[in-house]
Design a protein around this motif. Sequence first.
Motif, mmCIF file in Angstrom:
data_model
loop_
_atom_site.group_PDB
_atom_site.id
_atom_site.type_symbol
_atom_site.label_atom_id
_atom_site.label_comp_id
_atom_site.label_asym_id
_atom_site.label_seq_id
_atom_site.Cartn_x
_atom_site.Cartn_y
_atom_site.Cartn_z
ATOM 1 N N GLU A 153 0.852 -1.190 0.000
ATOM 2 C CA GLU A 153 0.000 0.000 0.000
ATOM 3 C C GLU A 153 0.887 1.238 0.000
ATOM 4 N N GLY A 154 0.621 2.157 -0.923
ATOM 5 C CA GLY A 154 1.447 3.351 -1.037
ATOM 6 C C GLY A 154 2.721 3.148 -1.836
ATOM 7 N N ALA A 155 2.874 1.999 -2.483
ATOM 8 C CA ALA A 155 4.074 1.719 -3.269
ATOM 9 C C ALA A 155 4.252 2.751 -4.383
ATOM 10 N N LEU A 156 5.513 3.013 -4.725
ATOM 11 C CA LEU A 156 5.848 3.936 -5.800
ATOM 12 C C LEU A 156 6.334 3.140 -7.003
ATOM 13 N N ILE A 157 5.836 3.497 -8.181
ATOM 14 C CA ILE A 157 6.184 2.795 -9.414
ATOM 15 C C ILE A 157 6.766 3.806 -10.391
#
Length: 199
Positions: A153-157
């Motif tokens: 959750e809240g991962a950056l891609i």
Amino acid sequence: MARSSSRKQSTQPLSQLRIIGGQWRGRKLQFAPVEGLRPTGDRLRETLFNWLQFHLPGAQCLDLFAGSGALGLESLSRGAASVDFVELNPQAARTLNQQLQLLEATDGEVHNCRAADFLVGGGKPYDIVFIDPPFADDLWQESLGALTGRLSEGALIYIETPRDTVISAANDWSLIKEKRAGQVCMRLFRNNSDTTTEH
């Protein structure tokens, strides 16, 4: 990162990249002279890691289409907890393993396989994912779809594409950074929901 789908082997001397920040700042490392492979340039990397500077410490990272490993190595240098490097070309993967050994970087692991095969295999969720495939292969959408269930959750891609490439991101992703430099477009998305599943 690779810019060509041919990925031919070469007998040329190994090329070099420079880590620009963190514990290995200024360290020059080698990468395989595979045709079409070149690391994301220093200026683009500096921009990207300015975006990520407060998110990297302790992060679980995934460097898909790792190529030279420039993005994953920079992440480890700046405090990432771990990086999985996925690279299909055997020579590039072997050289990347050698560089990790030289750095005594025990928190980096190289996977010599297709990105889609790695993602479908299941595993831990990631906090930061780098997607910079060979431009000629048009693998962005395939990779984005395969990330389902592999993001925290809240991962950056981070996605690097040719300047005018259109990306169809998931509905629960938000675009938080975008920059065009020359013929390249840099985008950073945030995953706004917990899409992880039990493995």
